[in-house]
Design a protein around this motif. Structure first.
Motif, mmCIF file in Angstrom:
data_model
loop_
_atom_site.group_PDB
_atom_site.id
_atom_site.type_symbol
_atom_site.label_atom_id
_atom_site.label_comp_id
_atom_site.label_asym_id
_atom_site.label_seq_id
_atom_site.Cartn_x
_atom_site.Cartn_y
_atom_site.Cartn_z
ATOM 1 N N ILE A 270 0.862 -1.183 0.000
ATOM 2 C CA ILE A 270 0.000 0.000 0.000
ATOM 3 C C ILE A 270 0.898 1.232 0.000
ATOM 4 C CG2 ILE A 270 -1.765 1.296 1.248
ATOM 5 C CD1 ILE A 270 -2.842 -1.281 2.359
ATOM 6 N N ILE A 292 -1.028 -1.036 -4.383
ATOM 7 C CA ILE A 292 -2.257 -0.246 -4.258
ATOM 8 C C ILE A 292 -1.812 1.164 -3.916
ATOM 9 C CG2 ILE A 292 -4.439 0.030 -3.024
ATOM 10 C CD1 ILE A 292 -4.263 -2.974 -2.331
ATOM 11 N N GLY A 309 -0.842 -3.230 -10.568
ATOM 12 C CA GLY A 309 -1.394 -2.606 -9.372
ATOM 13 C C GLY A 309 -2.701 -1.907 -9.649
ATOM 14 N N ALA A 323 -10.348 0.829 -3.353
ATOM 15 C CA ALA A 323 -9.263 0.256 -4.157
ATOM 16 C C ALA A 323 -8.850 -1.108 -3.616
ATOM 17 C CB ALA A 323 -8.069 1.208 -4.170
ATOM 18 N N ILE A 324 -8.815 -1.268 -2.288
ATOM 19 C CA ILE A 324 -8.470 -2.558 -1.690
ATOM 20 C C ILE A 324 -9.511 -3.612 -2.068
ATOM 21 C CG2 ILE A 324 -8.246 -3.803 0.501
ATOM 22 C CD1 ILE A 324 -7.005 -1.252 1.686
ATOM 23 N N PHE A 327 -8.995 -4.536 -5.593
ATOM 24 C CA PHE A 327 -7.810 -5.395 -5.674
ATOM 25 C C PHE A 327 -8.145 -6.841 -5.291
ATOM 26 C CE2 PHE A 327 -4.768 -7.439 -2.810
ATOM 27 C CZ PHE A 327 -3.739 -7.737 -3.693
#
Length: 376
Positions: A270, A292, A309, A323-324, A327
Motif C-alpha cells: 500500500i 495499491i 497494481g 481500491a483494496i 484489488f
C-alpha cells in the motif's frame, strides 16, 4: 574525461544514495564531493569511496541532525573546488546543483526533485517544524524566501538537467524554467525474488513522516480489520502506534534479508503518499507483488493500472478502501509484474547514464564557441 560527482549530503543511506552508488560504479575514478558524510552509515561501494566533504565536516563522529546545518549549506557547496574536471555530475534534491564550475566544465544535474521545502511542499514542511504562528515561523518563512531566490539563481549554473522521472521534469520546468531529460531511478531488482508463499498481509515500507501518508493506510486497515505490516521508523511512529488496531503491526527497521522476504510474501504494497518517483513500489513489483497506490506523482510512471497494481483517486479512507476491495477481486501475474520492474533495473540506469554523459560532453565541446564572435 575527468569526472566528479556531487551530492547534497550523506548522513545515511536511502534512495538518493543508491543513485550515488550507481554513479560511482559507472565512474569509479570520480571523487564524490558532499557537504557532510556519516562514513559509518555508508554501505556498498560508498563505504570505501573517495568522499570529500566541506568545512561543515568538523568531526568524524556521527552527525545526528544534518538539517541544523542547512543555513550554511549554500556557502559550503559553493566552496567546493571543482577546477580541472571535464564533467561534474550533481545529484541534487536541494543544494547539490549549486556548485560552481568553470566554462570548460560540463555540469549535468541529476535532479531527484527541486527543493521540496522551498517550493510547493513548503507548508507541509514548515508547519510541523515550527508549529502554528509565532516569531520562529515568520523567520523561517523569510529565510525560505531567500532560499527560493537562491535556488532559482543556482539553476543557471547547470548546463544540462536530468529528472529522475517525468513528474520531476515537469517541476524542473515549473520552478527553474528549464527543459530536462529523463533517466528513471535505478532499482536493485536483483535483490528481490518471487515466492509461491502468501503471508496474507498488506505492507507499507516507508519513513514514518506525515507527508508519506502512512496514517491513511493504518486507519483503513485498523477500521476494517485488515492485516497490515509497517516497516520503517520516523517521527510519527508513536502517533501511528496509538491509533492502530490489533491487525496492524509495526516492525521498525529490518535488514535487507527480512525486507525482501516481507515483500515477497505480502498481498500487496500500500503506497498512500505522493512521491517524485518512488522506489518501494518497484521493489514490491520486483518481488512479483502488486501495488495499491494513490494515483498521483511518480507512481503513474512505475505502476501499470490493473496489470501491476491499482490506483485510488483521493487520499481518503473511502477511496483507499474501495481500491483494496477492487484489488481483492482481481488476479495478478507475479512474473509479469516482476518483468515490468526489471525495466528499471540498475543495469539499465548505468548504461543510460554512461551513454548520456559521453554524448552530452561531446555536444558540449562542439558547441563551446557557438555565439562567440571575435570582432576585428
Amino acid at each position: 574525461m575527468r569526472v566528479a560527482i556531487v551530492h547534497d549530503w550523506l548522513p545515511f543511506m536511502g534512495g538518493a544514495e543508491n543513485v550515488i552508488i550507481n554513479m560511482h560504479e559507472v565512474f569509479p575514478e570520480a571523487p564524490i564531493y558532499t557537504s557532510m558524510c556519516n562514513r559509518m552509515n555508508m554501505r556498498g561501494a560508498l563505504r570505501d569511496a573517495d568522499i570529500r566533504t566541506t568545512f561543515l565536516q568538523k568531526t568524524d563522529k556521527k552527525m545526528l541532525n544534518h538539517r541544523r546545518l542547512f543555513p550554511y549549506m549554500p556557502t559550503a557547496m559553493e566552496s567546493i573546488d571543482l577546477r580541472g574536471y571535464d564533467v561534474v555530475i550533481s545529484s541534487s534534491t536541494s543544494v547539490g546543483k549549486s556548485v560552481i564550475t568553470g566554462p570548460d566544465t560540463l555540469h549535468i544535474c541529476y535532479c531527484n526533485t527541486p527543493m521540496r521545502y522551498a517550493w510547493e511542499q513548503r507548508h507541509n514542511y514548515i508547519g510541523p517544524l515550527v508549529g502554528k504562528g509565532g516569531f520562529k515561523n515568520r523567520m523561517i518563512s523569510y529565510f525560505m524566501t531567500f532560499m527560493r531566490v537562491w535556488d532559482y539563481a543556482t539553476s543557471a549554473r547547470v548546463d544540462v538537467f536530468v529528472g529522475n522521472s517525468v513528474n520531476v521534469a515537469k517541476r524542473i520546468r515549473k520552478y527553474y524554467r528549464r527543459d530536462a531529460y529523463v533517466i528513471h531511478c535505478p532499482v536493485r531488482t536483483a535483490m528481490f525474488h518471487t515466492t509461491k508463499e502468501d503471508g496474507g498481509f498488506f505492507l507499507c515500507v516507508s519513513r514514518l513522516q506525515e507527508y508519506k501518508g502512512i496514517e491513511l493506510a493504518v486507519k483503513v486497515c485498523s477500521d476494517n480489520n485488515l492485516p497490515l505490516y509497517v516497516i520503517g521508523t520516523g517521527p510519527m511512529k508513536e502517533k501511528l502506534e496509538a491509533m492502530a488496531g490489533p491487525t496492524v503491526k509495526f516492525l521498525g527497521f529490518v535488514d535487507d534479508d527480512e525486507l525482501k522476504d516481507y515483500y515477497a510474501r505480502c498481498k500487496a504494497l500500500i503506497f498512500p503518499g505522493v512521491e517524485d518517483f518512488g522506489i518501494t513500489p518497484l521493489e514490491a513489483q520486483a518481488s512479483g507483488r502488486p501495488v495499491i497506490a494513490l494515483g498521483k506523482g511518480g507512481i503513474l510512471e512505475t505502476v501499470i493500472e490493473n496489470e501491476t497494481g491499482v490506483f485510488f483517486d483521493e487520499p481518503t479512507p473511502n477511496s483507499l478502501l474501495e481500491a483494496i476491495r477492487r484489488f481483492e477481486s482481481m488476479t495478478f501475474d507475479k512474473e509479469k509484474i516482476r518483468a515490468h520492474a526489471l525495466e528499471f533495473d540498475e543495469s539499465v540506469f548505468k548504461d543510460r547514464l554512461k551513454r548520456f554523459v559521453e554524448e552530452q560532453y561531446r555536444i558540449f565541446k562542439e558547441k563551446q564557441m557557438e555565439g562567440i564572435t571575435v570582432y576585428k
